[in-house]
Design a protein around this motif. Structure first.
Motif, PDB file in Angstrom:
ATOM      1  N   ILE A 116       0.872  -1.175   0.000  1.00 61.22           N
ATOM      2  CA  ILE A 116       0.000   0.000   0.000  1.00 61.22           C
ATOM      3  C   ILE A 116       0.908   1.224   0.000  1.00 61.22           C
ATOM      4  O   ILE A 116       1.650   1.468   0.953  1.00 61.22           O
ATOM      5  CB  ILE A 116      -0.934   0.023   1.226  1.00 61.22           C
ATOM      6  CG1 ILE A 116      -1.794  -1.242   1.257  1.00 61.22           C
ATOM      7  CG2 ILE A 116      -1.810   1.284   1.189  1.00 61.22           C
ATOM      8  CD1 ILE A 116      -2.664  -1.366   2.499  1.00 61.22           C
ATOM      9  N   VAL A 117       0.864   1.976  -1.097  1.00 64.16           N
ATOM     10  CA  VAL A 117       1.658   3.191  -1.256  1.00 64.16           C
ATOM     11  C   VAL A 117       0.692   4.362  -1.126  1.00 64.16           C
ATOM     12  O   VAL A 117      -0.261   4.467  -1.896  1.00 64.16           O
ATOM     13  CB  VAL A 117       2.356   3.229  -2.634  1.00 64.16           C
ATOM     14  CG1 VAL A 117       3.174   4.504  -2.780  1.00 64.16           C
ATOM     15  CG2 VAL A 117       3.222   1.992  -2.837  1.00 64.16           C
ATOM     16  N   HIS A 118       0.953   5.233  -0.164  1.00 63.35           N
ATOM     17  CA  HIS A 118      -0.026   6.283   0.109  1.00 63.35           C
ATOM     18  C   HIS A 118       0.624   7.612   0.441  1.00 63.35           C
ATOM     19  O   HIS A 118       1.757   7.665   0.931  1.00 63.35           O
ATOM     20  CB  HIS A 118      -0.929   5.855   1.275  1.00 63.35           C
ATOM     21  CG  HIS A 118      -0.175   5.698   2.559  1.00 63.35           C
ATOM     22  ND1 HIS A 118      -0.158   6.665   3.534  1.00 63.35           N
ATOM     23  CD2 HIS A 118       0.612   4.694   3.020  1.00 63.35           C
ATOM     24  CE1 HIS A 118       0.589   6.255   4.549  1.00 63.35           C
ATOM     25  NE2 HIS A 118       1.072   5.071   4.256  1.00 63.35           N
ATOM     26  N   GLN A 157      -6.742   9.931   5.770  1.00 63.17           N
ATOM     27  CA  GLN A 157      -6.411   9.003   6.855  1.00 63.17           C
ATOM     28  C   GLN A 157      -7.544   8.000   7.044  1.00 63.17           C
ATOM     29  O   GLN A 157      -7.300   6.797   7.197  1.00 63.17           O
ATOM     30  CB  GLN A 157      -6.134   9.750   8.159  1.00 63.17           C
ATOM     31  CG  GLN A 157      -5.683   8.849   9.295  1.00 63.17           C
ATOM     32  CD  GLN A 157      -4.331   8.201   9.048  1.00 63.17           C
ATOM     33  OE1 GLN A 157      -3.425   8.813   8.479  1.00 63.17           O
ATOM     34  NE2 GLN A 157      -4.181   6.958   9.468  1.00 63.17           N
ATOM     35  N   ALA A 158      -8.782   8.475   7.022  1.00 62.53           N
ATOM     36  CA  ALA A 158      -9.938   7.582   7.163  1.00 62.53           C
ATOM     37  C   ALA A 158      -9.996   6.589   6.005  1.00 62.53           C
ATOM     38  O   ALA A 158     -10.255   5.394   6.207  1.00 62.53           O
ATOM     39  CB  ALA A 158     -11.228   8.390   7.237  1.00 62.53           C
ATOM     40  N   MET A 159      -9.727   7.054   4.790  1.00 66.05           N
ATOM     41  CA  MET A 159      -9.737   6.169   3.624  1.00 66.05           C
ATOM     42  C   MET A 159      -8.618   5.140   3.727  1.00 66.05           C
ATOM     43  O   MET A 159      -8.821   3.956   3.466  1.00 66.05           O
ATOM     44  CB  MET A 159      -9.628   6.993   2.337  1.00 66.05           C
ATOM     45  CG  MET A 159     -10.839   7.878   2.079  1.00 66.05           C
ATOM     46  SD  MET A 159     -10.640   8.983   0.657  1.00 66.05           S
ATOM     47  CE  MET A 159     -10.874   7.815  -0.705  1.00 66.05           C
ATOM     48  N   PHE A 160      -7.431   5.593   4.109  1.00 69.45           N
ATOM     49  CA  PHE A 160      -6.277   4.705   4.261  1.00 69.45           C
ATOM     50  C   PHE A 160      -6.567   3.616   5.290  1.00 69.45           C
ATOM     51  O   PHE A 160      -6.318   2.431   5.041  1.00 69.45           O
ATOM     52  CB  PHE A 160      -5.049   5.538   4.658  1.00 69.45           C
ATOM     53  CG  PHE A 160      -3.862   4.723   5.069  1.00 69.45           C
ATOM     54  CD1 PHE A 160      -3.146   3.984   4.143  1.00 69.45           C
ATOM     55  CD2 PHE A 160      -3.442   4.701   6.396  1.00 69.45           C
ATOM     56  CE1 PHE A 160      -2.042   3.233   4.520  1.00 69.45           C
ATOM     57  CE2 PHE A 160      -2.338   3.963   6.783  1.00 69.45           C
ATOM     58  CZ  PHE A 160      -1.633   3.228   5.845  1.00 69.45           C
ATOM     59  N   ALA A 180       4.752   5.034   3.029  1.00 78.79           N
ATOM     60  CA  ALA A 180       4.492   6.397   2.570  1.00 78.79           C
ATOM     61  C   ALA A 180       5.105   6.559   1.186  1.00 78.79           C
ATOM     62  O   ALA A 180       6.193   6.025   0.905  1.00 78.79           O
ATOM     63  CB  ALA A 180       5.081   7.404   3.543  1.00 78.79           C
ATOM     64  N   ALA A 181       4.423   7.275   0.322  1.00 83.48           N
ATOM     65  CA  ALA A 181       4.877   7.406  -1.071  1.00 83.48           C
ATOM     66  C   ALA A 181       6.298   7.946  -1.170  1.00 83.48           C
ATOM     67  O   ALA A 181       7.073   7.496  -2.020  1.00 83.48           O
ATOM     68  CB  ALA A 181       3.912   8.298  -1.848  1.00 83.48           C
ATOM     69  N   LEU A 182       6.656   8.883  -0.304  1.00 81.20           N
ATOM     70  CA  LEU A 182       7.994   9.477  -0.387  1.00 81.20           C
ATOM     71  C   LEU A 182       9.105   8.547   0.077  1.00 81.20           C
ATOM     72  O   LEU A 182      10.283   8.812  -0.190  1.00 81.20           O
ATOM     73  CB  LEU A 182       8.050  10.784   0.403  1.00 81.20           C
ATOM     74  CG  LEU A 182       7.282  11.947  -0.223  1.00 81.20           C
ATOM     75  CD1 LEU A 182       7.284  13.151   0.713  1.00 81.20           C
ATOM     76  CD2 LEU A 182       7.859  12.321  -1.589  1.00 81.20           C
ATOM     77  N   GLY A 197       1.221  -7.100  -5.624  1.00 77.07           N
ATOM     78  CA  GLY A 197       0.083  -6.261  -5.966  1.00 77.07           C
ATOM     79  C   GLY A 197       0.194  -4.957  -5.202  1.00 77.07           C
ATOM     80  O   GLY A 197       0.982  -4.843  -4.253  1.00 77.07           O
ATOM     81  N   TYR A 198      -0.634  -3.967  -5.620  1.00 80.48           N
ATOM     82  CA  TYR A 198      -0.457  -2.616  -5.103  1.00 80.48           C
ATOM     83  C   TYR A 198      -1.803  -1.941  -4.845  1.00 80.48           C
ATOM     84  O   TYR A 198      -2.753  -2.116  -5.614  1.00 80.48           O
ATOM     85  CB  TYR A 198       0.331  -1.767  -6.108  1.00 80.48           C
ATOM     86  CG  TYR A 198       1.535  -2.491  -6.641  1.00 80.48           C
ATOM     87  CD1 TYR A 198       2.699  -2.573  -5.885  1.00 80.48           C
ATOM     88  CD2 TYR A 198       1.492  -3.145  -7.870  1.00 80.48           C
ATOM     89  CE1 TYR A 198       3.804  -3.284  -6.357  1.00 80.48           C
ATOM     90  CE2 TYR A 198       2.586  -3.845  -8.338  1.00 80.48           C
ATOM     91  CZ  TYR A 198       3.738  -3.921  -7.586  1.00 80.48           C
ATOM     92  OH  TYR A 198       4.812  -4.630  -8.044  1.00 80.48           O
ATOM     93  N   LEU A 199      -1.839  -1.155  -3.779  1.00 81.47           N
ATOM     94  CA  LEU A 199      -2.926  -0.224  -3.519  1.00 81.47           C
ATOM     95  C   LEU A 199      -2.306   1.160  -3.440  1.00 81.47           C
ATOM     96  O   LEU A 199      -1.288   1.349  -2.746  1.00 81.47           O
ATOM     97  CB  LEU A 199      -3.638  -0.553  -2.212  1.00 81.47           C
ATOM     98  CG  LEU A 199      -4.687  -1.648  -2.308  1.00 81.47           C
ATOM     99  CD1 LEU A 199      -5.023  -2.214  -0.944  1.00 81.47           C
ATOM    100  CD2 LEU A 199      -5.928  -1.110  -2.991  1.00 81.47           C
ATOM    101  N   LEU A 200      -2.876   2.100  -4.152  1.00 77.89           N
ATOM    102  CA  LEU A 200      -2.326   3.447  -4.232  1.00 77.89           C
ATOM    103  C   LEU A 200      -3.331   4.435  -3.685  1.00 77.89           C
ATOM    104  O   LEU A 200      -4.514   4.377  -4.038  1.00 77.89           O
ATOM    105  CB  LEU A 200      -2.007   3.791  -5.692  1.00 77.89           C
ATOM    106  CG  LEU A 200      -1.164   2.775  -6.457  1.00 77.89           C
ATOM    107  CD1 LEU A 200      -1.147   3.105  -7.935  1.00 77.89           C
ATOM    108  CD2 LEU A 200       0.248   2.735  -5.888  1.00 77.89           C
TER     109      LEU A 200
END
Length: 150
Positions: A6-8, A16-19, A40-42, A54-57
């Motif tokens: 999960i990249v966020h 935050q609620a969605m994550f 974290a994306a960075l 697999g990935y969740l963005l």
């Protein structure tokens, strides 16, 4: 064991609620045999992407585009992962105050180039995040994780 990455970029209470809902869906006990990794994306590297199946963005919609953090992620991993990750499943969730179309389009451009396979409808939210939107995020997490379940 298959790994879901999960990249966020989560700069707001809405994201935050969605994550948290995406993580809860991906980690539900009904889906066995999937390791869920959050980055974290960075701070996500090409090695993180190559080690995942697999990935969740997750991203905010910023000025009609994905966040700079998610753009940095794609800039960092695109060429190192281009040939090795084709066909892998992904899902996307986006939050914006008034429009998310440009952010969705920019992520789709990158994932299409990488050859990743969209396995669930994107979850897009404008404005407040409520129970319905959180349930959609939970379903997104569970759906992508189930694609990897052994």
């Amino acid at each position: 064991m298959p790994r879901l990455l999960i990249v966020h970029h989560t700069p707001s209470p809405a994201l935050q609620a969605m994550f948290e809902a995406v993580v809860a869906g991906a980690s539900t006990p009904e889906i066995e045999g999937v390791e869920v990794v959050r980055r974290a994306a960075l701070s996500t590297t090409a090695v993180d992407v190559l080690e995942a199946d697999g990935y969740l963005l997750g991203t905010p919609a910023n000025l009609g585009y994905m966040s700079g953090a998610l753009k940095h992620f794609f800039d960092t991993v695109y060429y190192p992962c281009l040939d090795s990750t084709r066909g892998r499943p992904y899902g996307l969730y986006v939050h914006g105050n008034n429009d998310v179309a440009g952010a969705v389009r920019s992520v789709e451009t990158a994932t299409t180039g990488l050859g990743w396979a969209k396995v669930a409808p994107h979850v897009t939210v404008t404005g407040d995040v409520g129970k319905v939107q959180e349930e959609a995020c939970w379903e997104l997490g569970a759906t992508v994780a189930a694609q990897l379940s052994t």
